[in-house]
Design an enzyme around this catalytic site. Structure first.
Site, PDB file in Angstrom:
ATOM      1  N   GLY A 248      13.048  -2.252  -0.635  1.00  0.00           N
ATOM      2  CA  GLY A 248      12.957  -1.190  -1.439  1.00  0.00           C
ATOM      3  C   GLY A 248      13.501  -1.322  -2.567  1.00  0.00           C
ATOM      4  O   GLY A 248      13.934  -0.424  -3.400  1.00  0.00           O
TER       5      GLY A 248
ATOM      6  N   GLU B 297       0.888  -1.132  -0.079  1.00  0.00           N
ATOM      7  CA  GLU B 297      -0.013  -0.061  -0.013  1.00  0.00           C
ATOM      8  C   GLU B 297       0.840   1.248   0.211  1.00  0.00           C
ATOM      9  O   GLU B 297       0.480   1.986  -0.693  1.00  0.00           O
ATOM     10  CB  GLU B 297      -0.969  -0.095   1.063  1.00  0.00           C
ATOM     11  CG  GLU B 297      -2.006  -1.083   1.266  1.00  0.00           C
ATOM     12  CD  GLU B 297      -1.480  -2.425   1.641  1.00  0.00           C
ATOM     13  OE1 GLU B 297      -2.228  -3.381   1.726  1.00  0.00           O
ATOM     14  OE2 GLU B 297      -0.267  -2.674   2.080  1.00  0.00           O
TER      15      GLU B 297
ATOM     16  N   PRO C 139      11.249 -13.081  -1.525  1.00  0.00           N
ATOM     17  CA  PRO C 139       9.830 -13.485  -0.673  1.00  0.00           C
ATOM     18  C   PRO C 139       9.251 -12.077  -0.237  1.00  0.00           C
ATOM     19  O   PRO C 139      10.066 -10.996  -0.223  1.00  0.00           O
ATOM     20  CB  PRO C 139      10.552 -14.237   0.606  1.00  0.00           C
ATOM     21  CG  PRO C 139      11.907 -14.611   0.226  1.00  0.00           C
ATOM     22  CD  PRO C 139      12.365 -13.632  -0.882  1.00  0.00           C
ATOM     23  N   ARG C 140       7.975 -12.187  -0.156  1.00  0.00           N
ATOM     24  CA  ARG C 140       7.506 -10.885   0.152  1.00  0.00           C
ATOM     25  C   ARG C 140       7.587 -10.295   1.653  1.00  0.00           C
ATOM     26  O   ARG C 140       7.644  -9.177   1.686  1.00  0.00           O
ATOM     27  CB  ARG C 140       5.822 -11.133   0.095  1.00  0.00           C
ATOM     28  CG  ARG C 140       4.779  -9.860   0.405  1.00  0.00           C
ATOM     29  CD  ARG C 140       3.503 -10.185  -0.034  1.00  0.00           C
ATOM     30  NE  ARG C 140       2.576  -8.872   0.291  1.00  0.00           N
ATOM     31  CZ  ARG C 140       2.798  -7.644  -0.646  1.00  0.00           C
ATOM     32  NH1 ARG C 140       3.682  -7.315  -1.617  1.00  0.00           N
ATOM     33  NH2 ARG C 140       1.992  -6.593  -0.006  1.00  0.00           N
TER      34      ARG C 140
ATOM     35  N   ASN D 250       0.115  -7.341  -7.296  1.00  0.00           N
ATOM     36  CA  ASN D 250      -0.021  -6.744  -8.532  1.00  0.00           C
ATOM     37  C   ASN D 250       0.864  -6.948  -9.640  1.00  0.00           C
ATOM     38  O   ASN D 250       2.145  -6.887  -9.246  1.00  0.00           O
ATOM     39  CB  ASN D 250      -0.315  -5.236  -8.046  1.00  0.00           C
ATOM     40  CG  ASN D 250      -1.181  -4.513  -9.159  1.00  0.00           C
ATOM     41  OD1 ASN D 250      -1.087  -4.571 -10.156  1.00  0.00           O
ATOM     42  ND2 ASN D 250      -2.026  -3.614  -8.484  1.00  0.00           N
ATOM     43  N   LEU D 251       0.665  -6.929 -10.833  1.00  0.00           N
ATOM     44  CA  LEU D 251       1.695  -7.108 -11.865  1.00  0.00           C
ATOM     45  C   LEU D 251       1.877  -5.884 -12.473  1.00  0.00           C
ATOM     46  O   LEU D 251       2.618  -5.980 -13.710  1.00  0.00           O
ATOM     47  CB  LEU D 251       1.016  -8.111 -12.820  1.00  0.00           C
ATOM     48  CG  LEU D 251      -0.132  -8.069 -13.410  1.00  0.00           C
ATOM     49  CD1 LEU D 251      -0.475  -7.123 -14.258  1.00  0.00           C
ATOM     50  CD2 LEU D 251      -0.648  -9.371 -14.089  1.00  0.00           C
ATOM     51  N   ILE D 252       1.657  -4.785 -12.069  1.00  0.00           N
ATOM     52  CA  ILE D 252       1.758  -3.578 -12.943  1.00  0.00           C
ATOM     53  C   ILE D 252       3.255  -2.944 -12.741  1.00  0.00           C
ATOM     54  O   ILE D 252       3.887  -2.511 -13.912  1.00  0.00           O
ATOM     55  CB  ILE D 252       1.091  -2.155 -12.258  1.00  0.00           C
ATOM     56  CG1 ILE D 252      -0.375  -2.629 -12.351  1.00  0.00           C
ATOM     57  CG2 ILE D 252       1.419  -0.829 -12.681  1.00  0.00           C
ATOM     58  CD1 ILE D 252      -1.111  -1.765 -11.614  1.00  0.00           C
ATOM     59  N   GLU D 253       4.023  -3.487 -11.778  1.00  0.00           N
ATOM     60  CA  GLU D 253       5.361  -2.837 -11.847  1.00  0.00           C
ATOM     61  C   GLU D 253       6.171  -3.629 -13.032  1.00  0.00           C
ATOM     62  O   GLU D 253       6.922  -3.007 -13.665  1.00  0.00           O
ATOM     63  CB  GLU D 253       6.127  -3.175 -10.316  1.00  0.00           C
ATOM     64  CG  GLU D 253       5.526  -2.030  -9.362  1.00  0.00           C
ATOM     65  CD  GLU D 253       6.249  -2.193  -8.073  1.00  0.00           C
ATOM     66  OE1 GLU D 253       7.230  -3.359  -7.877  1.00  0.00           O
ATOM     67  OE2 GLU D 253       5.947  -1.557  -7.117  1.00  0.00           O
TER      68      GLU D 253
END
Length: 428
Positions: free
Chosen positions: A316, A62, A271-272, A341-344
């Protein structure tokens, strides 16, 4: 219902704080700034006579999604300040990194727990002109106190899956009253908007996803270039934002697919959640694969040729990792976790692979697949088979990457639409 909800918060508070302390054993950030979580913020913020714009971004995803909006707010209100709140130390650290450029115009704090007293203390301290909640954050007491104190609430970049709607409806009047207290929902899609209206939100507009407006930082590209120089010409398959339960099958499938993949293919796995870095390193070792952690990688020297997997254990640097790769798999989607999300990767023109479970980002994923910028895979072996095909076929990679970039560019503009709505709330 809200009185009962508040009572449960107070009864649970000792357990919540105990859990916070226990999490702090692995993530020390959870043991810092406890006063803020309880609504205690020290000395009052000097009143500069300019609007204080409160943006709440719960964690890393977010916070990154909020970047275009925060930048636009500070540009549109040159004398204003942003108070950026979080719930996790990783979200706070991400915000510190992303927004250091704004200096004292951006303040960071933890969101207080959702009791009326703590939220009221936060509002008295910071005196926000507006509350902007990112994506899915709906806190009944926060919304109620904002209503009592005349602070409009905007749910920005809002998404609401069918599964989330069903959960909200099970909570009955508690969530319905909170939804009715939201001044405006700026939804990502028409489907998200329709589901928000079902909960009784008085005003809903479709603005699109702010994430499409993200600008790739030049510093991230510089880091990516240094990583690529260290890796050399080796093909790179990135598995980004993987979740617990996904790494083991991915690593096993990678080991079994070595003969089908191009020679010296490097797996870059990120990993997230940072608290899992050590566990994932062990999983890599159990597969008999040689691992190099990003945190100990010297980009001034070539990566050792025997390294099979690079573990992305830094914060980051996701844009840098996407920049390095030849093919990107977006995690959280092999298991029924809803996907990421796959936008990046699309914004960087990378061919994207995605698993079958993407209910958190269903429409954007389906649109990317329909546009030819993403491909679905059923499981980890299918992921490796598709990656092998693309890594052997540069023309196919280039074509899918070009479609992904065109898809990302086509959907820009949500930040400006959200800012226009926000301006009307502030004027009111």
């Amino acid at each position: 219902m809200r009185w009962l909800y508040s009572l449960l918060w107070w009864l649970a508070l000792p357990l919540v704080l105990a859990r916070l302390w226990l999490r702090g054993r692995r993530e020390p950030g959870y043991r810092r700034h406890w006063g803020e979580r309880l609504g205690v913020y020290g000395a009052a913020v000097p009143d500069a006579g300019a609007p204080v714009l409160w943006v709440h971004a719960v964690s890393v995803g977010e916070t990154r999604a909020a970047e275009p909006l925060v930048d636009a707010l500070l540009a549109a209100y040159p004398h204003g300040r942003v108070v950026l709140t979080h719930m996790t130390p990783t979200g706070r650290e991400t915000g510190r990194t992303l927004f250091a450029k704004h200096g004292t115009r951006l303040l960071q704090a933890y969101l207080p727990y959702d009791t009326g007293l703590m939220v009221a203390s936060f509002i008295r301290h910071f005196t926000p002109s507006i509350c902007i909640l990112m994506e899915t954050e709906v806190w009944p007491n926060l919304i109620a106190v904002c209503g009592q104190r005349g602070v409009p609430v905007l749910l920005a970049n809002a998404r609401l899956s069918e599964r989330s709607l069903a959960k909200a409806q099970r909570l009955g009047t508690l969530i319905r009253e909170a939804a009715q207290g939201i001044t405006l929902v700026a939804a990502q899609t028409a489907a998200d908007a329709a589901r928000a209206r079902t909960l009784g939100v008085p005003r809903v507009e479709v603005t699109g996803s702010i994430k499409f407006d993200v600008v790739v930082p030049p510093a991230a590209l510089a880091v990516g270039a240094s990583l690529r120089a260290a890796i050399g010409a080796r093909p790179v398959l990135l598995c980004a934002s993987t979740r617990d339960g996904e790494e083991a099958p991915i690593l096993e499938a990678f080991r079994r697919a070595r003969a089908a993949l191009p020679a010296k293919t490097l797996l870059l796995i990120v990993p997230r959640h940072p608290q899992r870095f050590d566990d994932v390193e062990k999983l890599i070792g159990w597969q008999g694969l040689n691992v190099q952690r990003r945190s100990t990688l010297d980009t001034a020297a070539p990566l050792a040729s025997h390294i099979d997997v690079v573990l992305g254990d830094s914060m980051g640097e996701m844009f840098a990792y996407y920049d390095v790769c030849d093919v990107a798999f977006v995690g959280g989607s092999l298991l029924p976790l809803g996907g990421q999300n796959l936008i990046e990767p699309a914004a960087l023109g990378k061919p994207v692979l995605i698993g079958p479970h993407t209910f958190n980002f269903e429409l954007v994923t389906e649109d990317a697949v329909a546009a030819g910028g993403a491909l679905r895979v059923a499981d980890a072996p299918a992921l490796m088979a598709e990656a092998a095909r693309l890594l052997h076929d540069q023309q196919a990679r280039n074509a899918i990457g070009a479609h992904a970039l065109a898809f990302a560019n086509q959907h820009r503009g949500a930040t400006a639409r959200t800012l226009a709505l926000l301006s009307s709330l502030l004027k009111r």
